[in-house]
Write an enzyme that holds these catalytic residues in place. Structure first.
Site, PDB file in Angstrom:
ATOM      1  N   SER A 182      80.934   5.810 -24.518  1.00  0.00           N
ATOM      2  CA  SER A 182      79.527   5.227 -24.724  1.00  0.00           C
ATOM      3  C   SER A 182      78.099   6.170 -24.368  1.00  0.00           C
ATOM      4  CB  SER A 182      79.392   3.999 -23.876  1.00  0.00           C
ATOM      5  OG  SER A 182      79.719   3.803 -22.598  1.00  0.00           O
ATOM      6  N   HIS A 210      81.913   1.495 -29.824  1.00  0.00           N
ATOM      7  CA  HIS A 210      80.914   2.327 -30.776  1.00  0.00           C
ATOM      8  C   HIS A 210      81.719   2.851 -31.684  1.00  0.00           C
ATOM      9  CE1 HIS A 210      78.085   2.073 -27.246  1.00  0.00           C
ATOM     10  NE2 HIS A 210      79.023   2.095 -26.520  1.00  0.00           N
ATOM     11  N   LYS A 242      76.887  -4.180 -31.321  1.00  0.00           N
ATOM     12  CA  LYS A 242      76.597  -2.751 -31.661  1.00  0.00           C
ATOM     13  C   LYS A 242      76.188  -2.588 -32.915  1.00  0.00           C
ATOM     14  CE  LYS A 242      77.150  -1.436 -27.030  1.00  0.00           C
ATOM     15  NZ  LYS A 242      78.322  -1.794 -26.002  1.00  0.00           N
TER      16      LYS A 242
HETATM   17  C1  LIG Z   1      78.637  -2.003 -24.801  1.00  0.00           C
HETATM   18  C2  LIG Z   1      79.885  -2.016 -24.354  1.00  0.00           C
HETATM   19  C3  LIG Z   1      80.613  -2.928 -23.639  1.00  0.00           C
HETATM   20  C4  LIG Z   1      79.979  -4.082 -23.388  1.00  0.00           C
HETATM   21  O1  LIG Z   1      79.755  -5.040 -24.612  1.00  0.00           O
HETATM   22  P1  LIG Z   1      78.758  -5.992 -24.258  1.00  0.00           P
HETATM   23  O2  LIG Z   1      79.348  -6.944 -25.451  1.00  0.00           O
HETATM   24  O3  LIG Z   1      77.595  -5.589 -24.547  1.00  0.00           O
HETATM   25  O4  LIG Z   1      79.169  -6.848 -23.111  1.00  0.00           O
HETATM   26  C5  LIG Z   1      82.231  -2.725 -23.617  1.00  0.00           C
HETATM   27  N1  LIG Z   1      82.633  -1.383 -23.712  1.00  0.00           N
HETATM   28  C6  LIG Z   1      81.774  -0.461 -24.274  1.00  0.00           C
HETATM   29  C7  LIG Z   1      82.586   0.862 -24.415  1.00  0.00           C
HETATM   30  C8  LIG Z   1      80.567  -0.727 -24.591  1.00  0.00           C
HETATM   31  O5  LIG Z   1      79.590   0.374 -24.858  1.00  0.00           O
END
Ligand SMILES: *Cc1c(COP(=O)(O)O)cnc(C)c1O
Length: 401
Positions: A182, A210, A242
């Protein structure tokens, strides 16, 4: 010794962050229009959201959400296992399972909770959980919560992961990795990790927050791109907040795994089900992400354009094929100063500083989206050129916790 005061201790810690240029601040955004944000009477072009396919404001998502809210109301009124599980949740789970080529999928309210739930349900004291050092914070937290022994290998170092697994041959083992990292944007060595796990009889879990929507055939994610099925990677987690432009997350895998999570994953059981209208919007997003290939193609073209331009300018690019394009600046002060300079030019890019990334690896985390245009990328490059950033990427710092 008098009893320490907890609020005072927290205030001291906050003041220490301020001194180290590590204090985080909330920005209130007044209006959103695609990649444009309005905040305090300023219009800023944003390169910090994770709406990779530009779906967050899509009229079909908004219409689906309003329609479902009109029919079902706003709140789900209870947890899934009581009476919060509606038809639209089930339909979304089926669509996600079919998209990712898994037997079943299970919705969670957030990705953070999904990772906590999986690790806490599967692992126990005496087990070992092997993780990439740059994994998302919630994977690390989940392992800590589970009571298993947590071992972190240097970023993407499959041999180190192999040694950590081999050191505990008798323990039940889970290896967890981000699919796309991330803060770095690079893709994990998924095929090698799958081979290692098969050899070591460890269970592989991939967090593709992602990668889903961005990589793979019809956007099915990093595992699809690496041609890894449910047999190779039994545990796939991805988020809806995302590339899908919504909120929430899911775990997909064998039916027996999902049934076990329903029984034992506490962050699934003891929380209110996602609002049904949000599930309706996410279902629409899944269909658009699959069918509107032009979004992925446009994003890929923008990534190529940014990387080519940044390389020509000698900017400290990281080797990332994804929508996340960090510029590695080293010190927290340098990253903060660069972000502030960009903002003065109307560009919003977040400075990512420790503890989110290891000390000495502060960066600008630039994210691209199909909602951007070529002219937006060109403008970003033009402003970056004026900032005189250091040119060579810093060597990865190695052994940071
Ligand atoms: C954003 C993210 C999460 C958390 O997800 P949310 O739905 O925002 O709580 C978990 N793992 C990764 C790799 C992320 O980028």
């Amino acid at each position: 010794m008098p009893r320490p005061d907890l609020l005072q201790r927290l205030a001291v810690q906050t003041a220490e962050r301020e001194r180290a240029s590590l204090r985080r601040r909330l920005h209130t955004i007044d209006r959103v229009d695609g990649p444009w944000l309005e905040s305090g009477n300023r219009r800023l072009l944003s390169f910090c959201g994770n709406d990779y396919l530009g779906l967050a404001q899509h009229p079909q998502l908004v219409a689906a959400l309003l329609r479902a809210a009109g029919e079902e109301g706003v709140g789900s009124t209870s947890a899934h296992l009581i009476c919060g599980h509606r038809h639209v949740h089930a339909a979304l789970e089926e669509a996600l399972a079919a998209w990712t080529g898994r037997e079943r999928a299970l919705l969670f309210s957030t990705g953070y909770m999904a990772n906590l739930g999986v690790l806490q349900a599967l692992l126990a004291r005496g087990d070992v959980c092997v993780q990439d050092k740059l994994n998302h914070a919630c994977l690390l937290d989940g392992a800590r919560l589970s009571g298993a022994e947590l071992k972190r290998y240097p970023h993407a170092d499959v041999n180190a992961a192999a040694r950590q697994l081999a050191a505990r041959p008798d323990a039940a083992a889970l290896l967890a990795t981000d699919g796309v990292f991330s803060m770095d944007g690079d893709v994990a060595p998924l095929r090698e990790l799958a081979q290692l796990c098969a050899h070591e009889r460890a269970t592989l879990m991939v967090d593709d927050a992602h990668g889903l929507g961005v990589f793979g055939t019809r956007g099915a994610g990093s595992l699809d791109a690496a041609k890894l099925g449910q047999h190779d990677v039994p545990l796939l987690m991805a988020t809806l907040g995302k590339a899908l432009g919504c909120s929430g997350a899911f775990v997909a895998g064998p039916a027996a795994l999902i049934e076990g999570l329903v029984q034992f994953a506490r962050p699934y059981i003891y929380t209110t089900a996602m609002p049904p209208a949000l599930a309706a919007a996410a279902l629409e997003a899944v269909q658009l992400a699959q069918s509107e290939t032009w979004r992925r193609e446009k994003l890929a073209a923008l990534i190529t354009r940014f990387r080519r331009g940044a390389a020509e300018l000698g900017l400290p690019l990281a080797p990332s094929p994804s929508a996340i394009q960090p510029l590695l600046l080293g010190g927290a002060d340098a990253a903060l100063a660069a972000a502030q300079a960009l903002e003065r030019h109307g560009l919003l890019v977040t400075a990512i500083r420790p503890p989110t990334v290891p000390a000495g690896q502060a960066r600008l985390r630039i994210t691209l989206s199909a909602a951007h245009e070529e002219a937006h990328v060109d403008r970003l490059l033009a402003v970056l050129e004026t900032l005189h950033l250091p040119s060579a990427p810093r060597a990865p710092g190695g052994d940071h916790v």
